[in-house]
Scaffold this active site. Structure first.
Site, mmCIF file in Angstrom:
data_model
loop_
_atom_site.group_PDB
_atom_site.id
_atom_site.type_symbol
_atom_site.label_atom_id
_atom_site.label_comp_id
_atom_site.label_asym_id
_atom_site.label_seq_id
_atom_site.Cartn_x
_atom_site.Cartn_y
_atom_site.Cartn_z
ATOM 1 N N ASP A 261 -11.753 -1.758 -11.432
ATOM 2 C CA ASP A 261 -11.014 -2.329 -12.770
ATOM 3 C C ASP A 261 -9.446 -2.676 -11.981
ATOM 4 O OD1 ASP A 261 -10.160 -2.924 -15.139
ATOM 5 O OD2 ASP A 261 -10.796 -1.291 -16.440
HETATM 6 C C1 BGC Z 1 -9.497 -3.913 -18.162
HETATM 7 C C2 BGC Z 1 -10.762 -4.532 -17.882
HETATM 8 C C3 BGC Z 1 -10.675 -5.826 -17.933
HETATM 9 C C4 BGC Z 1 -9.701 -6.108 -16.703
HETATM 10 C C5 BGC Z 1 -9.351 -7.855 -16.296
HETATM 11 C C6 BGC Z 1 -8.415 -4.080 -17.180
HETATM 12 O O1 BGC Z 1 -7.228 -3.868 -17.581
HETATM 13 O O2 BGC Z 1 -9.823 -2.525 -18.383
HETATM 14 O O3 BGC Z 1 -11.793 -4.283 -18.896
HETATM 15 O O4 BGC Z 1 -11.842 -6.400 -17.515
HETATM 16 O O5 BGC Z 1 -8.485 -5.581 -17.040
HETATM 17 O O6 BGC Z 1 -8.691 -8.182 -17.351
#
Ligand code: BGC
Length: 747
Positions: free
Chosen positions: A287
């Site tokens: 993530d």
């Molecule tokens: C989120 C993800 C997301 C990623 C990219 C993160 O902060 O938890 O779900 O896909 O950002 O934007």
């Protein structure tokens, strides 16, 4: 002379190999092609593939160089980018990647969570439709638009089970139930990936957040998760398994630690379960920054150790931490990370690039004409309207106030969300600034009624206001109306990532506004638009009709008008329990019984109850009304026992006994009465959405097989045990209409 010939031959070989990288004779299998690319790659280039950065410029602005960002693309040191939208930008970047030594194409990822150009209902709302085909179609359209706009990869579906509506990300998932969540996970993966990677309208799905992120303690985002292995396997992992089985190309791990080990460095989750037991062949992305965040977790000292821990645990791509970029090559050189680990990750990433067809044509998804067509396809709005109306849940309809007659003379439309457009989109919409595309609730009413009815409007208050200054005006128009529609709810950034709330009551003075209007004595319909289950007990106890309209996206206004005036009979059912108050949280229907269960709210003496609060929710899981009524009868089991691995058929008759045609979501729950581990009081094991004309009956049949009777025992084995099972069929988890028991003989 010899040296010159040698040089010439070497150059020839080098360029010939490069050509093969770009062109690739079709005879080679993808794995062979990957191997031939891998052989040419330096360690830095390999590590480069394992990084993903966010695009450093505004979506609508020109590409501006930032740091050595573009140099890395040119140098073949970057595998993927996120947040780059549109054919023009993706093409420009791909052109830069094509200047690199090996011309390995970039992957473009984006959070296409509930639509791209066309915003669909938030995933929690779509889950309320219990309509798997419609959910798949919504993902299909999102993928078609995103792929036409240069995107290869969506970071969806989020398949986290969520039992606590304080957690803002409940809006992004399918709610609290494992069975429903697993069905929806599969449908959304199939929708995104369509007929398979390589098709021009398919994007890679990404099942996230692996794993157990939805169980953040206290509903506080990014918080720790501490849960038993059995709960993990039984309730939280199955939607991920369903996504993997449906062919999800990628997985994303999560910010949380699970029982003390950050998910990003959790080799039990990523290596043993996902890549091992489940044989997942795609790649895992971290993530955003979660590799580096392990320093703050206190799990590693610095990014160097973070990269080491993550890569050895099976995390293939580092999103935005720069930990791989800065330390991975060094870790390999120091023999801390075997080069085989890097090779394995790179192979997984390259494989997806091959499957998408990017090596054959890096600009495959960069056709401006197609982008124009798909982003302005009127069919998509029709489909959005269809799933939007299916997502609406009728919570209350006293004296059949709804559906409203189209001949009503004067309607007062009141409330902060009635004319709002952007709030209809909800969190995680890709945020197109074109408000002509979004139909507000007020416009939806205008579209439906034309000049036939007089619409009066007053805002009443803002969403979070503490001021009642607008109440008098609102009361004045209510007094002139035949019926009042009050539109309240959350702002679009009140549920979503990092949007945990401790107080999930209707914000501001909105419920006060409802009380003020109600006191006029006019019939009142309340529309609630939100990204999570909210608490609005006074409203639920007093006003005649309530529609829970979530955040429905572009077609919110039209879909709501369809339901208000009976052009669509609501069929949505809650995918999450609505609590009575925050003190009950977490609350979910499939809990264990305890040794001292309370029979009812008077039964509190040394019971598993609160001395000052009911244990019952305001609205249970699976609940939702219709303008018609359904009768359940004639339950028949093909046998009272299941034996020798056979199945039994359970059938009953469903009849529409009301005046309107409509759909009912019939739900099948089971309870294992006695088992070697305590079992839930009931568990959803099947459902069907059935359409019936007034007076019509249909026979509904479910098949009970061993799978539906299985559970994880103490040794985490997926088993059945002989004994008695209760079978419950109903209209919600709390409205069981038919009941019977059967026996499982043998295992
Ligand atoms: C989120 C993800 C997301 C990623 C990219 C993160 O902060 O938890 O779900 O896909 O950002 O934007």
């Amino acid at each position: 002379m010899y040296r010159l010939t040698f040089l010439f031959r070497s150059c020839f070989l080098f360029f010939a190999t490069l050509q093969t990288v770009a062109g690739f004779s079709q005879k080679k299998t993808i794995d062979q092609k990957i191997d031939s690319v891998l052989k040419l790659m330096t360690l830095d280039e390999k590590v480069g593939q394992m990084n993903q950065y966010s695009g450093p410029w505004a979506h609508t602005g020109p590409i501006t160089e930032q740091g050595d960002f573009l140099q890395q693309v040119k140098g073949g040191k970057l595998g993927s980018l996120l947040n780059i939208n549109g054919v023009q930008h993706t093409r420009e970047l791909q052109q830069i990647a094509m200047q690199s030594r090996l011309k390995i194409p970039l992957l473009f990822g984006q959070d296409v969570i509930h639509g791209y150009r066309t915003t669909f209902p938030i995933p929690l709302a779509e889950a309320a439709s219990w309509d798997l085909q419609a959910i798949e179609l919504s993902a299909r359209i999102a993928a078609t638009e995103a792929a036409a706009s240069g995107i290869h990869w969506t970071f969806a579906p989020m398949v986290d089970i969520a039992r606590d509506p304080r957690w803002g990300r409940v809006m992004e998932g399918a709610g609290e139930d494992t069975y429903l969540g697993s069905q929806i996970a599969g449908a959304r993966v199939r929708g995104f990936q369509g007929k398979g990677l390589g098709n021009i309208d398919a994007v890679m799905a990404c099942a996230k957040h692996f794993a157990a992120y939805g169980a953040a303690i206290g509903g506080r985002d990014y918080n720790s998760v501490d849960m038993s292995e059995r709960t993990l396997w039984e309730f939280y992992l199955p939607p991920f398994k369903a996504a993997a089985d449906a062919g999800a190309a990628t997985f994303m791990n999560s910010f949380n630690d699970l029982n003390g080990i950050p998910a990003t460095a959790n080799s039990y989750l990523q290596k043993d379960i996902l890549k091992g037991k489940w044989k997942f062949k795609g790649f895992i992305v971290s993530d955003w920054g979660s590799v580096g965040e392990m320093v703050k977790h206190g799990y590693v000292k610095n990014n160097y150790e973070a990269a080491l821990a993550a890569v050895l645990a099976g995390n293939d791509m580092d999103m935005e931490s720069r930990a791989y970029r800065n330390h991975l090559a060094q870790l390999v050189k120091e023999n801390k990370v075997p080069v085989a680990v890097v090779n394995e990750a790179v192979k997984r990433i390259l494989k997806k690039k091959f499957e998408l067809g990017l090596f054959d044509d890096p600009y495959k998804f960069s056709n401006a004409q197609r982008e124009q067509q798909e982003l302005n396809n009127p069919e998509h709005k029709k489909i959005a309207r269809d799933i939007s109306k299916k997502s609406i849940v009728l919570l209350k309809n006293e004296n059949n106030l709804l559906p409203l007659s189209k001949n009503i003379k004067t309607i007062a439309v009141i409330g902060p969300l009635a004319k709002s457009k952007m709030e209809m989109l909800g969190f995680w919409s890709t945020g197109w600034p074109d408000s002509n595309y979004i139909v507000s609730q007020y416009e939806g009413l205008q579209n439906k009624l034309g000049t036939g009815a007089k619409l009066l409007y007053a805002r009443g208050c803002g969403i979070e206001d503490s001021s009642r200054n607008g109440f008098d005006e609102a009361i004045a128009i209510a007094q002139q109306a035949d019926v009042v529609i009050i539109s309240v709810g959350e702002k679009r950034d009140m549920s979503g990532e990092a949007k945990s709330r401790s107080n999930i009551h209707l914000p501001g003075v909105q419920e006060e506004l409802i009380k003020a209007i109600y006191s006029t004595g006019k019939p009142v319909v309340v529309l609630i638009s939100a990204g999570r289950p909210l608490i609005f007990n006074w409203t639920a106890d007093h006003v005649q009709s309530i529609l829970y309209t979530w955040w429905l996206g572009d077609e919110a206004g039209n879909a709501i008008a369809d339901v208000l005036f009976g052009d669509y009979n609501p069929s949505g059912k809650l995918p999450m329990t609505f609590p009575l108050t925050e003190g009950q949280l977490p609350i979910y229907y499939n809990h264990f019984n305890t040794g001292r269960p309370a029979e009812n709210d008077r039964d509190r003496f040394y019971r598993s109850a609160y001395i000052d609060l009911s244990i019952h929710p305001k609205f249970p899981f699976g609940y939702g009304l219709s303008y018609t009524n359904f009768k359940y009868d004639n339950l028949k089991l093909s046998s009272a026992t299941i034996k020798d691995g056979k199945t039994i058929d359970v059938s009953f008759t469903l009849t529409n006994t009301g005046k309107y045609s409509g759909e009912e979501v019939v739900q099948l729950y089971l309870r294992d009465e006695v088992a070697s581990v305590v079992r839930p009081v009931k568990e959803l094991k099947d459902f069907r959405k059935v359409f019936l004309q007034p007076g019509e009956s249909k026979q509904v049949t479910f098949i009970i097989n061993k799978e539906k009777l299985s559970f994880y025992n103490q040794k985490l084995q997926w088993i059945t045990e002989p004994g008695k099972f209760d079978l419950m069929i109903g209209s919600s988890s709390d409205d069981i209409r038919l009941k019977q028991s059967f026996e499982l003989n043998g295992n």
